[in-house]
Design an enzyme around this catalytic site. Sequence first.
Site, PDB file in Angstrom:
ATOM      1  N   PHE A 321      13.927 -67.740  18.493  1.00 17.35           N
ATOM      2  CA  PHE A 321      13.082 -68.928  18.551  1.00 17.35           C
ATOM      3  C   PHE A 321      11.701 -68.594  19.093  1.00 17.35           C
ATOM      4  O   PHE A 321      11.571 -67.859  20.087  1.00 17.35           O
ATOM      5  CB  PHE A 321      13.707 -69.990  19.487  1.00 17.35           C
ATOM      6  CG  PHE A 321      14.963 -70.610  18.961  1.00 17.35           C
ATOM      7  CD1 PHE A 321      14.922 -71.797  18.247  1.00 17.35           C
ATOM      8  CD2 PHE A 321      16.192 -70.008  19.188  1.00 17.35           C
ATOM      9  CE1 PHE A 321      16.085 -72.384  17.775  1.00 17.35           C
ATOM     10  CE2 PHE A 321      17.362 -70.583  18.710  1.00 17.35           C
ATOM     11  CZ  PHE A 321      17.310 -71.773  18.005  1.00 17.35           C
ATOM     12  N   ASP A 322      10.681 -69.119  18.451  1.00 20.12           N
ATOM     13  CA  ASP A 322       9.370 -69.180  19.072  1.00 20.12           C
ATOM     14  C   ASP A 322       9.456 -70.245  20.166  1.00 20.12           C
ATOM     15  O   ASP A 322      10.154 -71.251  20.003  1.00 20.12           O
ATOM     16  CB  ASP A 322       8.318 -69.554  18.025  1.00 20.12           C
ATOM     17  CG  ASP A 322       6.958 -69.752  18.645  1.00 20.12           C
ATOM     18  OD1 ASP A 322       6.518 -68.868  19.394  1.00 20.12           O
ATOM     19  OD2 ASP A 322       6.343 -70.804  18.394  1.00 20.12           O
ATOM     20  N   LYS A 323       8.767 -70.036  21.278  1.00 20.07           N
ATOM     21  CA  LYS A 323       8.889 -70.994  22.383  1.00 20.07           C
ATOM     22  C   LYS A 323       8.019 -72.231  22.183  1.00 20.07           C
ATOM     23  O   LYS A 323       8.514 -73.349  22.105  1.00 20.07           O
ATOM     24  CB  LYS A 323       8.508 -70.334  23.714  1.00 20.07           C
ATOM     25  CG  LYS A 323       8.526 -71.310  24.902  1.00 20.07           C
ATOM     26  CD  LYS A 323       8.118 -70.643  26.195  1.00 20.07           C
ATOM     27  CE  LYS A 323       6.624 -70.383  26.249  1.00 20.07           C
ATOM     28  NZ  LYS A 323       5.818 -71.633  26.359  1.00 20.07           N
ATOM     29  N   THR A 324       6.729 -72.009  22.038  1.00 18.35           N
ATOM     30  CA  THR A 324       5.779 -73.106  22.079  1.00 18.35           C
ATOM     31  C   THR A 324       5.831 -73.949  20.809  1.00 18.35           C
ATOM     32  O   THR A 324       5.682 -73.427  19.707  1.00 18.35           O
ATOM     33  CB  THR A 324       4.350 -72.571  22.286  1.00 18.35           C
ATOM     34  OG1 THR A 324       4.333 -71.741  23.449  1.00 18.35           O
ATOM     35  CG2 THR A 324       3.364 -73.714  22.457  1.00 18.35           C
ATOM     36  N   VAL A 518      13.126 -69.261  14.070  1.00 13.26           N
ATOM     37  CA  VAL A 518      12.682 -70.647  14.060  1.00 13.26           C
ATOM     38  C   VAL A 518      11.304 -70.718  14.690  1.00 13.26           C
ATOM     39  O   VAL A 518      11.121 -70.343  15.851  1.00 13.26           O
ATOM     40  CB  VAL A 518      13.660 -71.562  14.839  1.00 13.26           C
ATOM     41  CG1 VAL A 518      13.287 -73.020  14.652  1.00 13.26           C
ATOM     42  CG2 VAL A 518      15.095 -71.310  14.397  1.00 13.26           C
TER      43      VAL A 518
END
Length: 632
Positions: A321-324, A518
């Site tokens: 996952f990308d965080k932001t 994602v």
Amino acid sequence: MKRISFDLPTCLSLATVLGLLLAAAGTWWPPAGHPSLKCAGIALVFLAGGVPTAWSALSSLYRQRVLDIDLLMVTAAVAAAAVGAALEGAVLLTLFSISTTLEHRALGRARRAIEALMALRPETALRKAPDGSVVDIPAPELAVGDVVILRPGARVPADGVIAHGRGGVDEANITGESMPVSKEPGEQVFEATINLDGVLEVVVSHTVADSTIARMIRLVTEAQEARAPSERFSAWFGQRYTVAVIIGAALAFLAFYLLGRDWEQALYRAATLLVAASPCAIVISAPAAILSALSAAARGGVLFKGGGAIETLAAVRIFAFDKTGTLTTGRAAVNQVVARDGDEDGFLSLLAGLEAHSEHHIAAAILRETKARGLKNVAVMDVNAHPSAGITGRDSIGQLWAGNTRMASAMGAAIDDPALTQLAEGAQTVVYLGRGPTVLGAVTVADEARGTSAPALRALRDSGVRRIVMLTGDRRPVALRIGAGLGVAPEDIHAGMLPQDKVETIAQLTRDGAVAFVGDGVNDAAALARADVGVAMGAAGSDVALQAADVALLSENMQKLAEAHRLARRTVAIIRQNFIFAIGAMLVLVTGSLFFNLPLPLAVIGHEGGTVLVVLNGLRLLSDRIRTPDPR
């Protein structure tokens, strides 16, 4: 009450049923029978059920060099008639015609499920003229730049941006979300969504032909035409197996004849084998499930780019996952401002002038803070973005830069002020502003995890996902703070990453199995492309996001991802069920026709019944809970 449409296949099926009834009446009523009535009925069945099917099969064979499975049915019916079992042949053609019609209508229902959104489109729109008057016009006549008035309860006629007004909008038709979304000036609204309250003025950004719904329908249509691996296999198998069945039936005829059966009995047994061994159910096993899954997912706000994406997502056991903006809301807020000269307002005005040229969520937070303080942005020109580092520009005095420690190092600036050093030790994102090698100050910005992120990650783990990884360009203390709240292991949190670092990390993860990444579909296009499955988050209205990923979540509800993964696994399970059932039923019928004198009518019932059951099993996915908005 729904009106039944009588298309040509339906009419032909009804004609075969009528013919079979006439043939049956001519056989058993009156007691002595009525040969002419029987012959008329059988002739009607062969004309309505056999001629069109034979013509279609021979056309496919001549034009496309494709041996259609339908040819097996016609051959078997003709063979039955040749040995004096014309009534059995008529039964075969009638049941085959009925099952084919049911199959086409069922699959047509799956294909039409997404197109039902078209009915939600408003036919007219209230367009505001330059003189302030309002005219009711057909929605397709709207052009980009037109201003439309939305009254409470009205459907949005085209994608646009709110110019004036505030209110709640029901976006369930697009995103599958049950809760209304509060909209303010500058925010997007999508076609066919419902304005619940307030009067909104919306500037059209896309015409009806290029709206979110139009793009959804195009993407789903393309996805339905793109074959999944299981579909390609069933089509490949069906072609070759059909040839094998024809050859096998011819050999069976010779074998029965040489074993002492007369030619009529041998031909009858061979015709029964043709029906019993026909792979119709096998060929339709995958398409029935995949078409239904694509339609159900689209109605639930998830777009798959084809059956291949469904099957690959089902195999994924590692999610990155990308965080932001993905795991977090992306709507950050400024918590602290440190100006080295003590002028916070002047510092913020200068920083906002630079960040006004950025679309990053941190820039939006800084601009909101500046607006809340009633400050004006300083004019900044020649702005350039530096991914995962910051932004540079020029004001009336000289060069400016803003960004993280990577940007500061690139500018030769040393962060040695104790007040700034203390900010860097915290678990919040720090944005520095400088002029050349001089740091003018910094702000801290905090982002929070989405409320749906933690439940979604738990659901993924419960479904068998082995590993969840978080990738971010942010500092590690910030990443650890977010990861701890979501239950992500510290060793699976990768911070301070550039776009190319994310691509390399995903490449390493793929060594352990299929990986889904994602992200937002814009900043992470390379990572989305490198993963086995790229999933774009919050893709409604974004052309880039819809094109960059294999799966597009139209809403920002992370639980839709868990539902999409569950639906993918359920789809693959149903395809497997269909294959096992179809192959098992075929083996039973073939065994009965070879060794137990299985009558032709029973072979027909078993074959056609199995095909219909396989289709109905796939259609169960149309009612999957992914298309039902979650009450939250």
